[in-house]
Design a protein around this motif. Sequence first.
Motif, PDB file in Angstrom:
ATOM      1  N   THR A  90       0.853  -1.192   0.000  1.00 25.15           N
ATOM      2  CA  THR A  90       0.000   0.000   0.000  1.00 25.15           C
ATOM      3  C   THR A  90       0.883   1.233   0.000  1.00 25.15           C
ATOM      4  N   VAL A  91       0.628   2.148  -0.917  1.00 20.04           N
ATOM      5  CA  VAL A  91       1.378   3.401  -0.985  1.00 20.04           C
ATOM      6  C   VAL A  91       0.405   4.565  -0.826  1.00 20.04           C
ATOM      7  N   VAL A  92       0.923   5.685  -0.360  1.00 17.00           N
ATOM      8  CA  VAL A  92       0.150   6.920  -0.239  1.00 17.00           C
ATOM      9  C   VAL A  92       0.575   7.843  -1.357  1.00 17.00           C
ATOM     10  N   CYS A  93      -0.398   8.385  -2.091  1.00 21.22           N
ATOM     11  CA  CYS A  93      -0.097   9.168  -3.293  1.00 21.22           C
ATOM     12  C   CYS A  93      -0.409  10.643  -3.097  1.00 21.22           C
ATOM     13  N   GLU A  94       0.508  11.473  -3.561  1.00 25.91           N
ATOM     14  CA  GLU A  94       0.221  12.903  -3.652  1.00 25.91           C
ATOM     15  C   GLU A  94      -0.619  13.149  -4.898  1.00 25.91           C
ATOM     16  N   GLY A 119      -6.262  -1.141  -6.043  1.00 21.17           N
ATOM     17  CA  GLY A 119      -7.376  -0.513  -5.341  1.00 21.17           C
ATOM     18  C   GLY A 119      -6.985   0.883  -4.901  1.00 21.17           C
ATOM     19  N   ALA A 120      -7.537   1.906  -5.568  1.00 19.82           N
ATOM     20  CA  ALA A 120      -7.226   3.305  -5.235  1.00 19.82           C
ATOM     21  C   ALA A 120      -8.393   3.913  -4.475  1.00 19.82           C
ATOM     22  N   ASN A 121      -8.093   4.600  -3.387  1.00 21.77           N
ATOM     23  CA  ASN A 121      -9.115   5.228  -2.553  1.00 21.77           C
ATOM     24  C   ASN A 121      -8.863   6.731  -2.535  1.00 21.77           C
ATOM     25  N   ALA A 122      -9.774   7.492  -3.169  1.00 24.82           N
ATOM     26  CA  ALA A 122      -9.579   8.940  -3.254  1.00 24.82           C
ATOM     27  C   ALA A 122      -9.760   9.628  -1.913  1.00 24.82           C
ATOM     28  N   VAL A 123     -10.505   9.007  -1.000  1.00 23.87           N
ATOM     29  CA  VAL A 123     -10.731   9.626   0.309  1.00 23.87           C
ATOM     30  C   VAL A 123      -9.457   9.625   1.134  1.00 23.87           C
ATOM     31  N   THR A 124      -8.756   8.505   1.150  1.00 22.01           N
ATOM     32  CA  THR A 124      -7.563   8.376   1.987  1.00 22.01           C
ATOM     33  C   THR A 124      -6.273   8.660   1.228  1.00 22.01           C
ATOM     34  N   GLY A 125      -6.335   8.718  -0.101  1.00 27.31           N
ATOM     35  CA  GLY A 125      -5.126   8.927  -0.883  1.00 27.31           C
ATOM     36  C   GLY A 125      -4.240   7.696  -0.956  1.00 27.31           C
ATOM     37  N   ARG A 126      -4.773   6.518  -0.638  1.00 25.99           N
ATOM     38  CA  ARG A 126      -3.989   5.291  -0.621  1.00 25.99           C
ATOM     39  C   ARG A 126      -4.277   4.433  -1.848  1.00 25.99           C
ATOM     40  N   VAL A 127      -3.249   3.732  -2.294  1.00 24.86           N
ATOM     41  CA  VAL A 127      -3.385   2.809  -3.417  1.00 24.86           C
ATOM     42  C   VAL A 127      -2.780   1.469  -3.001  1.00 24.86           C
ATOM     43  N   HIS A 128      -3.571   0.419  -3.070  1.00 24.70           N
ATOM     44  CA  HIS A 128      -3.070  -0.938  -2.778  1.00 24.70           C
ATOM     45  C   HIS A 128      -2.783  -1.632  -4.098  1.00 24.70           C
ATOM     46  N   ILE A 129      -1.573  -2.152  -4.219  1.00 18.31           N
ATOM     47  CA  ILE A 129      -1.111  -2.777  -5.462  1.00 18.31           C
ATOM     48  C   ILE A 129      -0.693  -4.208  -5.173  1.00 18.31           C
ATOM     49  N   GLU A 130      -1.174  -5.136  -5.962  1.00 11.21           N
ATOM     50  CA  GLU A 130      -0.717  -6.528  -5.923  1.00 11.21           C
ATOM     51  C   GLU A 130      -0.078  -6.844  -7.267  1.00 11.21           C
ATOM     52  N   TRP A 131       1.140  -7.350  -7.224  1.00 13.88           N
ATOM     53  CA  TRP A 131       1.879  -7.592  -8.465  1.00 13.88           C
ATOM     54  C   TRP A 131       2.680  -8.889  -8.361  1.00 13.88           C
ATOM     55  N   ASP A 132       3.094  -9.385  -9.524  1.00 14.82           N
ATOM     56  CA  ASP A 132       3.900 -10.596  -9.606  1.00 14.82           C
ATOM     57  C   ASP A 132       5.353 -10.187  -9.828  1.00 14.82           C
ATOM     58  N   PRO A 133       6.228 -10.312  -8.820  1.00 15.40           N
ATOM     59  CA  PRO A 133       7.628  -9.885  -8.983  1.00 15.40           C
ATOM     60  C   PRO A 133       8.358 -10.626 -10.094  1.00 15.40           C
ATOM     61  N   ALA A 155       3.370   3.902   2.889  1.00 10.71           N
ATOM     62  CA  ALA A 155       2.430   4.022   3.997  1.00 10.71           C
ATOM     63  C   ALA A 155       3.063   3.352   5.205  1.00 10.71           C
ATOM     64  N   GLN A 156       2.785   3.885   6.391  1.00 12.18           N
ATOM     65  CA  GLN A 156       3.460   3.395   7.581  1.00 12.18           C
ATOM     66  C   GLN A 156       2.740   2.183   8.165  1.00 12.18           C
ATOM     67  N   GLY A 157       3.431   1.056   8.279  1.00 10.60           N
ATOM     68  CA  GLY A 157       2.903  -0.108   8.970  1.00 10.60           C
ATOM     69  C   GLY A 157       1.998  -0.971   8.119  1.00 10.60           C
ATOM     70  N   GLU A 158       2.551  -1.997   7.506  1.00  6.53           N
ATOM     71  CA  GLU A 158       1.741  -2.872   6.667  1.00  6.53           C
ATOM     72  C   GLU A 158       0.741  -3.670   7.483  1.00  6.53           C
ATOM     73  N   ASP A 159       1.077  -4.004   8.724  1.00  4.48           N
ATOM     74  CA  ASP A 159       0.125  -4.739   9.554  1.00  4.48           C
ATOM     75  C   ASP A 159      -1.148  -3.923   9.757  1.00  4.48           C
ATOM     76  N   ALA A 160      -0.972  -2.633  10.076  1.00  2.00           N
ATOM     77  CA  ALA A 160      -2.138  -1.768  10.241  1.00  2.00           C
ATOM     78  C   ALA A 160      -2.902  -1.629   8.925  1.00  2.00           C
ATOM     79  N   GLU A 161      -2.165  -1.590   7.819  1.00  2.00           N
ATOM     80  CA  GLU A 161      -2.804  -1.494   6.513  1.00  2.00           C
ATOM     81  C   GLU A 161      -3.665  -2.721   6.237  1.00  2.00           C
ATOM     82  N   ARG A 162      -3.106  -3.892   6.520  1.00  2.00           N
ATOM     83  CA  ARG A 162      -3.857  -5.125   6.267  1.00  2.00           C
ATOM     84  C   ARG A 162      -5.127  -5.166   7.124  1.00  2.00           C
ATOM     85  N   GLU A 163      -4.999  -4.768   8.379  1.00  2.00           N
ATOM     86  CA  GLU A 163      -6.164  -4.785   9.259  1.00  2.00           C
ATOM     87  C   GLU A 163      -7.213  -3.787   8.790  1.00  2.00           C
TER      88      GLU A 163
END
Length: 787
Positions: A90-94, A119-133, A155-163
Amino acid sequence: MPLPVCFHCGEPLPAEPLHVRIDGVERAVCCNGCGAAANWIRDAGLADYYRLRDGAGARVDVLPGDYSAWDRADVQAGHASTTPTGRGITVVCEGMHCAACAWLIDHALRREPGVQDVGANAVTGRVHIEWDPARTPLSAVLARLAALGYKPHLAQGEDAERERRRERNRMIARLGVAALGATQAMMFAEALYLDTAREMAPATRDFFRWITFLVSTPVVFFSGWPFLAGMATELRHRRPGMDTLVATSVLLAYFASLVETLREGAHVWYDAAVMFVLFLLAARFLERMARRQASARLDTLARAQPALAWREADGGREQVPVAALAAGDVVQVAAGDTVPADGELLDAGAAVDESLLTGESTPVAKAAGDTLYAGSTCRESAARLRVLRTGAETRLSQLTRAVEKAQANRPRIAHFADTVAMRFVITLFLIAGVVFWAWWQVEPARAFEIALAVLVVSCPCALSLAVPAALATAHGALARMGVLALGADALESLARADTVVLDKTGTLTLGQPRLQRAEAIEGDIERWLAVAAALESNAGHPLALAFGDGRGASAAQVQASPGRGVSGFVDGVEYRLGQAAFAAGRDDDGALWLGDGSRALARFEVADPLRADAGAAVAALRGLGLRPVLLSGDGEATVRAVAGTLGIEDFAARQSPEGKLEAVHALQAAGHRVLAVGDGINDAPLLAGADVSAAMAAGAPLAQRSADLVLAGPRLMRLPESVALARRTRRIIRQNLGWALAYNVLALPFAALGWVTPGIAALGMAASSLVVTVNALRLGRTPQGEQ
C-alpha cells in the motif's frame, strides 16, 4: 481576465506552451511532463478521466524519479506482504483528490504487465497494489504512477494497513449481503402484504415465508454480527447501549417470525429485521467514512517519510533504508527530495518546504546549523545534514502520535451522550414492555408488532452518532488547517472561551529577536557579547538568536530563572543575563542587562518583529467576542508598544510565570473562560492553568505538553479560525442532539399508538441517523478563510 492554465495540472502556462490533442481538440500544457502524461492517457483510451475529474491534476515532473531502490528486500520489509500469487503493498499518493483520479489510477496500473490487482481510494489517498515480482518489478509500476502525476510514498505499517483493509472489506461484504437480502426479503414480504383479502393458498404463503426466512438468516447473523457482538460486550460490562437495543429488536423480529412461520400464524416480521440491519449498517458505514476522512492527516504525515536515504560512508555514499539511520550519521538530500530524519544542516543555507508538517506552503529559509525536520523537502538546492533524531523521536512521528491521541480520546460531551443513550435504552425497554401489555389487553394480535415498532423507531442510533461524527469531522478539519488538538475536551473548551491571554515573545512576535544596541558599562563589549551568547546558547530561550552561536565562549552550570533571566559560569566566573534587578541590581528599564547580580557589566537592547498576521489575528479574535489580554515578561515600554500596535487595551509587563498564572486565575474567578497562548518554558504554568490553551509549534516541548492545542505552523490566524470551527462544532453537536432527542420523543407515541409498522420504523430510524451524520460532515467544508 484569468490567466491561461495547463489543461492537465492547472498551473499557469509559459509564454510558448506545448500542445496535445485530446478528443480532437488541441490542449495547451505547461511542460513535457504534463504533455507526456496527457498523451499516455489519450493513447491508453482513458481520456474519460478529463471529463470525470472535478479539478486539475497534479503537475508531472519531466523525470518522474528512479524507484529501483523500492525493489530491494530491505525496503519492502515491513511494508509489502506476500499474497497467494505474488506481493502486495500500500502506498500513499500525492495529488489524488477525487474519484476520477482513483479511476485513472485503477485503469492505468492494471494495464501494466504483472499487476494483478489495484485498489485506489480517493478519500484516503492510498493505493493498494498486488503484483507478480517474476513478471514486473515494483519500481516499474511506481514509475507509471509517478508519470501520471501521483507521486507514491510508503504508507506506515503494513500490519495496520492489512487490518484496515480487512475491516473495510468486512464492512462492505456485510453491507452487500444486507442490501441483497433486504431487497429479496422485501420483495417476498410485499407479496404477503398484498394478500389483503387472505386469498393466497396456505402452501404459497408458507413458501414465501420460508424463502424470506432463508434470505433473512445471513442478514441477521452475518451482516448483523457487529450488533450481536456489541450486545454481548455491553451486557458483559453491564452497560446496555445502542447495540443491545438493535440486536434485541432484530432477534425478536427474526425469532418471532420463525415461530409464526412454524405455527402458521397471522404475521411475520422478517422484513423489519433485515431492514433494520441494512439501514443501521449504512449509517455506521457513513460514520466510518467520516472518521476515515478525519484521520487523513495521519496519511498526509505518513507520506512525508521517504523510503531511503543517502548516507556518507568511507569518503563516498551509500543508499540505505531510513530505518538504518542513526544519530550522528551524515546524509545527503538532493534537491526536490524529502528529508529522512531530523538533523542539523551542515552546509550553506537552503530553502525547505515544511508544508506537510506546518501547513505553510511558503519555503522556509534555513542557515547552516538550523534544524531540518523529517518530512520536509529541499527545494532549490541539495543539502547535507547530521542526523539528530530518527524513527519515533522525529517531529514527524511526534505529530503523528499527537493526531492519533487526539482521535482516540473521548471528550466529556461524548461520555454524556453515551450515558444518555444507555439510560434511554433501559427506559425504552420498559416502555416497550408497558406498550406490549397494554395492547395485549386490547388487541393481542397486534401487541408484539407494536412493541417491536416502539423498540425500532426509538432506537437512539442518531443520539449515539450525534457527537462522535461531529468531533471526528472537526478534528479532521483542524488537522487540515494545521492545528493539532491534543486535549480530549479542547474543542468544547475552545468554543466556550471569552478571553484570550497572549504571550508576546514567540507568540505575537516571531521569536527571532535581533540585537539593536550593545553598550559596555565597563570592560570590552565584545567580551560581554561572547559571555551573553554563551549563557543564552544553552538556555532554550529565543533571545539566543540575538547573540549568535556562542562567539567562541562556553558556559557551564547554566540555570534559567523563568521570567527573570539566566545565570551560569563562563571561564570560571559567574554571570547573570536578564532583567536589570536580576542581573545588575538596578531598576528595570526594559533592557537586557549582563552582570554578576549586583554589578552591571553591559546593557543590551533587542527587538523582536511582530508576526505578519498578528494584527489580523487579534482583530479576528476580538470580532469573535474574545477579549485580548497581553501578559509578557518583557519591559513596560516594549509591551506597551506592542499592545498599542495591536490595539490591545489590557496588558501587563514583567510578568513572572507565577504572575501570569495568578492573572489567569483572577480572570477565571471573575467568571471568564480563558484561552491562553504561549510558546516558552515560562508559559507552561499559564497554559496548564487556563481553561483551554494553545502552544506554538516552534516553542518549547514543555509548553506543548501543557497545551490542549498546537499550532503546527507560524500563521497566527489559525487561532481565530480554530475558535470559529470549535463554535461551529458546538452548534452542529447541539443541532444533532436536539434532532435526535426530538425525533425519539415524537416518533415514540406514533409507534405506541400502532400507527407505524416495524418496517416504517426502521426507515425512520435510519433517516434520523443519516440526518445527524450528513449534518456533521458539513464541518469538513472548511470556509475559504480557514485554509
